[in-house]
Design an enzyme around this catalytic site. Sequence first.
Site, PDB file in Angstrom:
ATOM      1  N   GLY A  33       0.839  -1.205   0.000  1.00 54.06           N
ATOM      2  CA  GLY A  33       0.000   0.000   0.000  1.00 54.06           C
ATOM      3  C   GLY A  33       0.866   1.243   0.000  1.00 54.06           C
ATOM      4  N   ALA A  34       1.985   1.175  -0.726  1.00 55.75           N
ATOM      5  CA  ALA A  34       3.011   2.227  -0.628  1.00 55.75           C
ATOM      6  C   ALA A  34       2.850   3.337  -1.657  1.00 55.75           C
ATOM      7  CB  ALA A  34       4.407   1.596  -0.771  1.00 55.75           C
ATOM      8  N   ARG A  40       0.785   5.698  -1.697  1.00 58.84           N
ATOM      9  CA  ARG A  40       0.364   6.985  -1.109  1.00 58.84           C
ATOM     10  C   ARG A  40       0.261   6.849   0.418  1.00 58.84           C
ATOM     11  NH1 ARG A  40      -5.961   6.375  -3.042  1.00 58.84           N
ATOM     12  NH2 ARG A  40      -6.701   5.520  -1.075  1.00 58.84           N
ATOM     13  N   ASP A  93      -1.583  -7.328  -5.692  1.00 63.05           N
ATOM     14  CA  ASP A  93      -2.796  -7.351  -4.870  1.00 63.05           C
ATOM     15  C   ASP A  93      -2.485  -8.243  -3.673  1.00 63.05           C
ATOM     16  OD1 ASP A  93      -5.206  -7.812  -3.634  1.00 63.05           O
ATOM     17  OD2 ASP A  93      -6.288  -8.344  -5.461  1.00 63.05           O
ATOM     18  N   VAL A  94      -2.391  -7.639  -2.491  1.00 68.81           N
ATOM     19  CA  VAL A  94      -1.947  -8.409  -1.315  1.00 68.81           C
ATOM     20  C   VAL A  94      -2.939  -9.497  -0.916  1.00 68.81           C
ATOM     21  CG1 VAL A  94      -0.519  -6.534  -0.394  1.00 68.81           C
ATOM     22  CG2 VAL A  94      -2.907  -6.786   0.384  1.00 68.81           C
ATOM     23  N   TYR A 149     -13.842  -3.534   9.817  1.00 71.35           N
ATOM     24  CA  TYR A 149     -12.481  -2.981   9.960  1.00 71.35           C
ATOM     25  C   TYR A 149     -11.925  -3.206  11.366  1.00 71.35           C
ATOM     26  CZ  TYR A 149      -8.860   0.725   9.504  1.00 71.35           C
ATOM     27  OH  TYR A 149      -7.696   1.438   9.450  1.00 71.35           O
ATOM     28  N   ALA A 152     -10.909  -6.786  11.727  1.00 73.81           N
ATOM     29  CA  ALA A 152      -9.666  -7.066  10.990  1.00 73.81           C
ATOM     30  C   ALA A 152      -8.454  -6.487  11.726  1.00 73.81           C
ATOM     31  CB  ALA A 152      -9.753  -6.493   9.575  1.00 73.81           C
ATOM     32  N   LYS A 153      -8.606  -5.259  12.242  1.00 74.54           N
ATOM     33  CA  LYS A 153      -7.451  -4.622  12.894  1.00 74.54           C
ATOM     34  C   LYS A 153      -7.128  -5.256  14.252  1.00 74.54           C
ATOM     35  CE  LYS A 153      -6.153  -1.611   9.813  1.00 74.54           C
ATOM     36  NZ  LYS A 153      -4.990  -1.980   8.957  1.00 74.54           N
TER      37      LYS A 153
HETATM   38  N1  LIG Z   1      -5.382   7.071   7.898  1.00 78.54           N
HETATM   39  C1  LIG Z   1      -5.689   6.704   9.138  1.00 78.54           C
HETATM   40  O1  LIG Z   1      -6.241   7.514   9.924  1.00 78.54           O
HETATM   41  C2  LIG Z   1      -5.387   5.321   9.614  1.00 78.54           C
HETATM   42  C3  LIG Z   1      -5.623   5.038  10.976  1.00 78.54           C
HETATM   43  C4  LIG Z   1      -5.357   3.754  11.451  1.00 78.54           C
HETATM   44  C5  LIG Z   1      -4.850   2.778  10.597  1.00 78.54           C
HETATM   45  N2  LIG Z   1      -4.639   3.071   9.293  1.00 78.54           N
HETATM   46  C6  LIG Z   1      -4.133   1.998   8.443  1.00 78.54           C
HETATM   47  O2  LIG Z   1      -2.932   2.416   7.826  1.00 78.54           O
HETATM   48  C7  LIG Z   1      -2.798   1.810   6.542  1.00 78.54           C
HETATM   49  C8  LIG Z   1      -2.577   2.881   5.486  1.00 78.54           C
HETATM   50  O3  LIG Z   1      -3.663   3.788   5.538  1.00 78.54           O
HETATM   51  P1  LIG Z   1      -3.705   5.136   4.654  1.00 78.54           P
HETATM   52  O4  LIG Z   1      -4.537   6.100   5.406  1.00 78.54           O
HETATM   53  O5  LIG Z   1      -2.342   5.523   4.223  1.00 78.54           O
HETATM   54  O6  LIG Z   1      -4.590   4.618   3.412  1.00 78.54           O
HETATM   55  P2  LIG Z   1      -4.672   5.108   1.888  1.00 78.54           P
HETATM   56  O7  LIG Z   1      -6.054   4.760   1.458  1.00 78.54           O
HETATM   57  O8  LIG Z   1      -4.192   6.488   1.739  1.00 78.54           O
HETATM   58  O9  LIG Z   1      -3.615   4.126   1.158  1.00 78.54           O
HETATM   59  C9  LIG Z   1      -3.822   2.749   1.124  1.00 78.54           C
HETATM   60  C10 LIG Z   1      -3.063   2.163  -0.048  1.00 78.54           C
HETATM   61  O10 LIG Z   1      -3.295   0.729  -0.040  1.00 78.54           O
HETATM   62  C11 LIG Z   1      -3.484   0.316  -1.377  1.00 78.54           C
HETATM   63  N3  LIG Z   1      -4.224  -0.930  -1.438  1.00 78.54           N
HETATM   64  C12 LIG Z   1      -5.540  -1.128  -1.153  1.00 78.54           C
HETATM   65  N4  LIG Z   1      -5.877  -2.413  -1.358  1.00 78.54           N
HETATM   66  C13 LIG Z   1      -4.751  -3.043  -1.774  1.00 78.54           C
HETATM   67  C14 LIG Z   1      -4.464  -4.388  -2.142  1.00 78.54           C
HETATM   68  N5  LIG Z   1      -5.415  -5.339  -2.147  1.00 78.54           N
HETATM   69  N6  LIG Z   1      -3.202  -4.696  -2.517  1.00 78.54           N
HETATM   70  C15 LIG Z   1      -2.241  -3.735  -2.549  1.00 78.54           C
HETATM   71  N7  LIG Z   1      -2.456  -2.459  -2.216  1.00 78.54           N
HETATM   72  C16 LIG Z   1      -3.697  -2.109  -1.833  1.00 78.54           C
HETATM   73  C17 LIG Z   1      -4.238   1.486  -2.025  1.00 78.54           C
HETATM   74  O11 LIG Z   1      -4.144   1.442  -3.454  1.00 78.54           O
HETATM   75  C18 LIG Z   1      -3.547   2.687  -1.399  1.00 78.54           C
HETATM   76  O12 LIG Z   1      -2.451   3.121  -2.179  1.00 78.54           O
HETATM   77  C19 LIG Z   1      -4.079   0.987   6.336  1.00 78.54           C
HETATM   78  O13 LIG Z   1      -3.842  -0.355   6.709  1.00 78.54           O
HETATM   79  C20 LIG Z   1      -5.044   1.633   7.286  1.00 78.54           C
HETATM   80  O14 LIG Z   1      -6.081   0.746   7.660  1.00 78.54           O
HETATM   81  C21 LIG Z   1      -4.898   4.319   8.781  1.00 78.54           C
END
Ligand SMILES: NC(=O)c1ccc[n+]([C@@H]2O[C@H](COP(=O)([O-])OP(=O)(O)OC[C@H]3O[C@@H](n4cnc5c(N)ncnc54)[C@H](O)[C@@H]3O)[C@@H](O)[C@H]2O)c1
Length: 257
Positions: free
Chosen positions: A17-18, A20, A67-68, A158, A161-162
């Site tokens: 998910g790198a 962005r 796709d993870v 969610y 899962a978390k």
């Molecule tokens: N933003 C928050 O407030 C927050 C809080 C707690 C936890 N998180 C966790 O942190 C992580 C990153 O969050 P973020 O806010 O940067 O999200 P984001 O939506 O900005 O980025 C997520 C990235 O994951 C990629 N992705 C989605 N499904 C995928 C798949 N099947 N295979 C490969 N890549 C895939 C997307 O294309 C995207 O680039 C996530 O696991 C999220 O649940 C985020």
Amino acid sequence: MIDSTTPTSGRCAIVTGAARGIGLATAHKLARRGWPIALFDLDEGALDAAAASIRAAGGTAQGFAVDVSDEESVAQGAAAANAALGAPLVLVNNAGVLRDDFLFKATLDDWDLIMNVHLRGAFLMSRAVQSFMVAERWGRIVNLSSTSALGNAGQSNYSAAKAGIQGLTKTLALELGKFGITANAVAPGFIATDMTRATAERQGLTFEELAERVSGMTAVRRMGDPADVAHAIAFFVAEESSFVSGQVLYVAGGPSA
Ligand SMILES: NC(=O)c1ccc[n+]([C@@H]2O[C@H](COP(=O)([O-])OP(=O)(O)OC[C@H]3O[C@@H](n4cnc5c(N)ncnc54)[C@H](O)[C@@H]3O)[C@@H](O)[C@H]2O)c1
């Protein structure tokens, strides 16, 4: 910086998910610490730009369309990263999606998607790279949990899962510790990314309105930045953190529970 005992050649860090958000910030952070980075994401266009931004900053990086949640895609991605950059000895399971709804409206398709990306994805990725880490007798796995693991209305899928990610993390720590591999989780609070922008939209708020509301409820009176989370992840990856395993670090601007 990489310590003298950290493997320094023929190795890389995979961040899923790198393309962005938190994943991209983590990729930049680890690249600055000397790790060649394999960026895994579904979004091929964004991957190219993300990898280029790391190279422009002086790092080594390559994007891989993975796709993870797909076993074959994960196996191919891990093999390709190993061939291109070296053995993946760091894995950050960060890829994620949201499908929020209250229980009475929540769908099975959304439940399956969330479980598949977060839990199945972290399992498949960890299983695919552990052999490289075991062979090197060195490895770091960092999984993204969330404060939602403690329960959050509208997030049955969610939060489950978390919370599952935390159990997986502790089990990986127990199984892999004897091979010099640590597994830890970072559990962020509200971080400014596209994911939380979408949350604001869904709630009929501007991002600024949601940010103000969340900041008011946070001890340090601000929302988090992807760099805040990347910093915590880099702590777990560091050579000096080899005695820290099976832990969950809340990065939420205050006590999370
Ligand atoms: N933003 C928050 O407030 C927050 C809080 C707690 C936890 N998180 C966790 O942190 C992580 C990153 O969050 P973020 O806010 O940067 O999200 P984001 O939506 O900005 O980025 C997520 C990235 O994951 C990629 N992705 C989605 N499904 C995928 C798949 N099947 N295979 C490969 N890549 C895939 C997307 O294309 C995207 O680039 C996530 O696991 C999220 O649940 C985020």
